[in-house]
Design an enzyme around this catalytic site. Structure first.
Site, PDB file in Angstrom:
ATOM      1  N   LYS A 152     -19.758 -34.275 -11.582  1.00 56.90           N
ATOM      2  CA  LYS A 152     -21.148 -35.182 -11.930  1.00 56.90           C
ATOM      3  C   LYS A 152     -22.146 -34.975 -10.747  1.00 56.90           C
ATOM      4  CE  LYS A 152     -19.563 -38.652 -15.127  1.00 56.90           C
ATOM      5  NZ  LYS A 152     -19.275 -40.011 -15.360  1.00 56.90           N
ATOM      6  N   ARG A 196     -10.259 -37.921 -15.110  1.00 59.82           N
ATOM      7  CA  ARG A 196     -10.944 -37.208 -16.489  1.00 59.82           C
ATOM      8  C   ARG A 196     -11.761 -36.158 -16.020  1.00 59.82           C
ATOM      9  NH1 ARG A 196     -15.893 -37.470 -19.188  1.00 59.82           N
ATOM     10  NH2 ARG A 196     -15.865 -37.434 -21.381  1.00 59.82           N
TER      11      ARG A 196
END
Length: 292
Positions: free
Chosen positions: A233, A269
């Site tokens: 991210k 995740r």
């Protein structure tokens, strides 16, 4: 900073065909996207066979849970009808089930139509980045007896939020998740079916996501097994000053996940499964969750 060991609601629970003890085990969830426009996934492809192959590789590398997605969260994309999202995710879910694995399968969607089709194809969990705000979603999950990941975001998938700001991002995320968990319980979803996710980078800037990571114990303290989706991210890229496909980003992802499990997260995740499986096994031993 001390390690935090949250008291988990129904720590030993069955998810699909698997049983997990979320007080003592960290689960690695492998990401399989069938989207043309995910800005985080270097392996994205619209080919069903390739998507199923990525899931198979993730399982070989130690993933116990596969998350299938057909829609990017980003706001700068054309509308995607539910029927098209179904066409993207259902063949992948079926293909994974045909591999013969008993791994957990979740579908990353906020639409009840997609959730229902995915459940019929073999999905066990709905990973809802809209936090059960779509009418009909909570009722469908309750009726089907599915598990659900309730995720924080201000606007939800595809919605533009101009310059999101928070007074205290951790307190506001925590309160949102508390309220949505109460809504889920009031809608008939059983407590042992509920997971939460603070939504790193979802309508949040780098500082917000870093603060959430440092103070994650205030969120895991809600008592429901907490999933973190830090992989690749922007907050990690910006913190490191690196590009999307760099080795440093993969290392930064492991560092972020390790900090989060130190603060009580129990599901990570990830795009790169093998290195995270090794890191989470080490984290379990370091935290004293399991004996090696």
């Amino acid at each position: 900073m001390q390690a935090y060991y949250p008291e988990v609601v129904a720590p030993v629970r069955r998810v699909g065909s698997r049983e997990f003890d979320f007080a003592r085990h960290i689960v690695v969830m492998g990401i399989v996207n069938r989207t043309p426009n995910s800005g985080l996934d270097p392996n994205r492809s619209m080919e069903v066979r390739e998507a199923v192959g990525r899931a198979e590789q993730a399982l070989r590398e130690g993933a116990e849970w596969i998350d299938v997605g057909g829609r990017a969260f980003r706001s700068d994309q054309p509308p995607l009808p539910a029927a098209e999202e179904i066409d993207r995710v259902v063949p992948v879910i079926r293909g994974i089930r045909e591999l013969g694995s008993d791994a957990v399968i979740s579908v990353d969607t906020h639409l009840p139509e997609v959730a229902e089709a995915s459940y019929k194809a073999g999905a066990d969990v709905i990973n809802d980045t809209n936090g059960l705000r779509t009418p009909g979603m909570a009722g469908l999950i309750a009726e089907a007896g599915l598990s659900v990941v309730i995720t924080h975001s201000l606007g939800g998938p595809g919605q533009k939020v101009e310059r999101p700001t928070y007074g205290d991002v951790v307190s506001e995320v925590r309160e949102f998740l508390r309220q949505r968990v109460d809504f889920a319980l009031g809608s008939g979803i059983q407590p042992e079916k509920i997971f939460i996710d603070p939504g790193h980078d979802l309508n949040k800037n780098t500082d917000d996501s870093n603060v959430i990571s440092r103070r994650l114990a205030e969120i895991t303290d809600l008592g429901y097994p907490t999933l973190v989706a830090c992989s690749n991210k922007h907050f990690i890229r910006e913190s490191l000053g690196v590009g999307r496909d760099s080795e440093e980003l993969r290392i930064g992802t492991i560092a972020a996940n390790t900090l989060c499990v130190y603060q009580g997260a129990r599901i990570v995740r990830v795009h790169d499964v093998g290195p995270n499986v090794a890191a989470m096994q080490a984290a379990e031993s370091l935290l004293g969750l399991t004996e090696r």
